[in-house]
Design a protein around this motif. Structure first.
Motif, PDB file in Angstrom:
ATOM      1  N   LYS A   1      -0.368   4.731   6.436  1.00  0.00           N
ATOM      2  CA  LYS A   1      -0.155   3.576   5.615  1.00  0.00           C
ATOM      3  C   LYS A   1       0.437   3.598   4.440  1.00  0.00           C
ATOM      4  O   LYS A   1       1.243   3.054   4.373  1.00  0.00           O
ATOM      5  CB  LYS A   1      -1.089   2.322   6.562  1.00  0.00           C
ATOM      6  N   THR A   2      -1.441   3.943   3.833  1.00  0.00           N
ATOM      7  CA  THR A   2      -1.376   4.161   2.591  1.00  0.00           C
ATOM      8  C   THR A   2       0.367   5.243   2.194  1.00  0.00           C
ATOM      9  O   THR A   2       0.456   4.813   0.702  1.00  0.00           O
ATOM     10  CB  THR A   2      -2.459   5.221   1.807  1.00  0.00           C
ATOM     11  N   THR A   3       0.108   6.013   2.923  1.00  0.00           N
ATOM     12  CA  THR A   3       0.460   7.165   2.844  1.00  0.00           C
ATOM     13  C   THR A   3       1.853   7.111   2.141  1.00  0.00           C
ATOM     14  O   THR A   3       3.100   7.039   1.449  1.00  0.00           O
ATOM     15  CB  THR A   3       0.603   8.429   3.835  1.00  0.00           C
TER      16      THR A   3
ATOM     17  N   PHE B   1      -3.626  -1.853  -5.038  1.00  0.00           N
ATOM     18  CA  PHE B   1      -4.540  -0.849  -3.881  1.00  0.00           C
ATOM     19  C   PHE B   1      -5.662  -0.759  -3.018  1.00  0.00           C
ATOM     20  O   PHE B   1      -5.815  -2.656  -4.030  1.00  0.00           O
ATOM     21  CB  PHE B   1      -4.942   0.304  -5.509  1.00  0.00           C
ATOM     22  N   GLN B   2      -5.726   0.022  -2.070  1.00  0.00           N
ATOM     23  CA  GLN B   2      -6.798  -0.601  -2.336  1.00  0.00           C
ATOM     24  C   GLN B   2      -8.222  -0.988  -2.900  1.00  0.00           C
ATOM     25  O   GLN B   2      -8.818  -1.942  -2.378  1.00  0.00           O
ATOM     26  CB  GLN B   2      -6.753   1.039  -1.031  1.00  0.00           C
ATOM     27  N   GLN B   3      -8.468   0.310  -3.446  1.00  0.00           N
ATOM     28  CA  GLN B   3      -9.763  -0.393  -4.416  1.00  0.00           C
ATOM     29  C   GLN B   3      -8.684  -0.853  -6.107  1.00  0.00           C
ATOM     30  O   GLN B   3      -7.461  -0.151  -6.239  1.00  0.00           O
ATOM     31  CB  GLN B   3     -10.750   0.885  -4.531  1.00  0.00           C
TER      32      GLN B   3
ATOM     33  N   LEU C   1       1.264  -4.857  -0.613  1.00  0.00           N
ATOM     34  CA  LEU C   1       0.016  -4.644  -0.865  1.00  0.00           C
ATOM     35  C   LEU C   1      -0.920  -4.080   0.313  1.00  0.00           C
ATOM     36  O   LEU C   1      -0.661  -4.519   0.743  1.00  0.00           O
ATOM     37  CB  LEU C   1      -0.392  -6.998  -0.658  1.00  0.00           C
ATOM     38  N   ASP C   2      -1.497  -3.356  -0.837  1.00  0.00           N
ATOM     39  CA  ASP C   2      -2.454  -2.623   0.247  1.00  0.00           C
ATOM     40  C   ASP C   2      -4.147  -3.276   0.688  1.00  0.00           C
ATOM     41  O   ASP C   2      -4.732  -2.884  -0.039  1.00  0.00           O
ATOM     42  CB  ASP C   2      -2.608  -1.277   0.014  1.00  0.00           C
ATOM     43  N   GLU C   3      -4.101  -3.852   1.720  1.00  0.00           N
ATOM     44  CA  GLU C   3      -5.579  -4.103   2.427  1.00  0.00           C
ATOM     45  C   GLU C   3      -6.008  -5.452   1.002  1.00  0.00           C
ATOM     46  O   GLU C   3      -7.016  -5.267   0.868  1.00  0.00           O
ATOM     47  CB  GLU C   3      -6.579  -3.314   2.916  1.00  0.00           C
TER      48      GLU C   3
HETATM   49 MG    MG Z   1      -5.600   3.454   3.682  1.00  0.00          MG
END
Ligand code: MG
Ligand code: ADP
Length: 248
Positions: A44-46, A86-88, A170-172
């Protein structure tokens, strides 16, 4: 009603021997909220990284508003109006919320070099308005590092809105946020979509959140597209249940 704003066609991305994205094809219609789910490591993030120009794809094409962007850089794609979070979180902990809002955004119409030309009353007003929108106005002069993690995510969301994006990836967004803040965040995402007209493409592990938020959902597994459908269809899809939801 078939205005595709983002079209991903046959995208493959490898890291050495790992095929992180394997021939992915999907579409995000303008003005929609689209979800992206799947187990950890499913790519997903990729995929988000490929879309926003963080790294080149090995194969395939990515079009934003009809323009091929798969060879463009992050800053060029940001200027076209596509921004990711980002996730973070990516905030400056030693700067105040207002400073984060005014300094760190790669603005759509200008480069970093002209950043200082942006310290105008307009920008401060906009920053205050958006901090108000995410509920951080009372904390605008606090150091971002002193906010809770959930508040930092709200700040990052407000920072993304500073660039007046057409589409937000939006990542998580709700990961690590306490349940009371999650409801506030969902409501603000919905308002950004409905009132500001921003298309949302959202990676999310919280099933309650994504099933309520998204109009349609893509599910990845092992780098491949496993399923696509409405939240109801996805929840009943046996392949999705086996690969992902069953373990949830
Ligand atoms: Mg991810
Ligand atoms: P997800 O976001 O769905 O959890 P990722 O896109 O982060 O999955 O990861 C997909 C796969 O690609 C994983 O096997 C991961 O280890 C690998 N991967 C992701 N980024 C890199 C990288 N920069 N270098 C090497 N492997 C990577």
């Amino acid at each position: 009603m078939n205005d595709i704003q983002l079209a991903v066609e046959g995208v493959t991305k490898r890291f050495g021997g790992v095929v992180a994205n394997d021939n992915i094809t999907l579409a995000v219609p303008r003005g929609h909220i689209v979800g992206l789910i799947g187990p950890n490591g499913s790519g997903k993030t990729t995929l988000f990284n490929s879309i926003v120009g963080y790294h080149p794809v090995d194969e395939g094409s990515i079009q934003f508003e009809g323009l091929e962007i798969s060879r463009k850089r992050v800053i060029e794609i940001a200027r076209l109006g596509m921004i990711r979070t980002f996730q973070q979180t990516h905030i400056y902990g030693k700067m105040t919320c207002m400073e984060n809002m005014t300094v760190s955004v790669p603005h759509r119409n200008e480069g970093f070099a002209r950043m200082f030309a942006r310290f105008t009353p307009d920008i401060f007003e906009k920053a205050e308005h958006l901090l108000e929108f995410v509920g951080l106005y009372p904390k605008r002069y606090l150091l971002a590092g002193d906010l809770s993690f959930g508040q930092q995510k709200l700040l990052e969301f407000a920072m993304a809105l500073m660039t007046e994006p057409k589409m937000l990836l939006l990542d998580e967004p709700t990961a690590g946020i306490n349940p009371t803040l999650i409801n506030g965040l969902i409501e603000r995402l919905q308002r950004a979509n409905a009132d500001l007209g921003i298309t949302l493409f959202v990676i999310e592990h919280n099933m309650r959140v994504i099933m309520n938020l998204a109009e349609s959902i893509y599910c990845l597994a092992h780098g491949q597209l496993l399923a696509f459908g409405t939240p109801e269809e996805i929840q009943q899809d046996q392949t999705v249940i086996d690969a992902y939801l069953g373990a949830h």
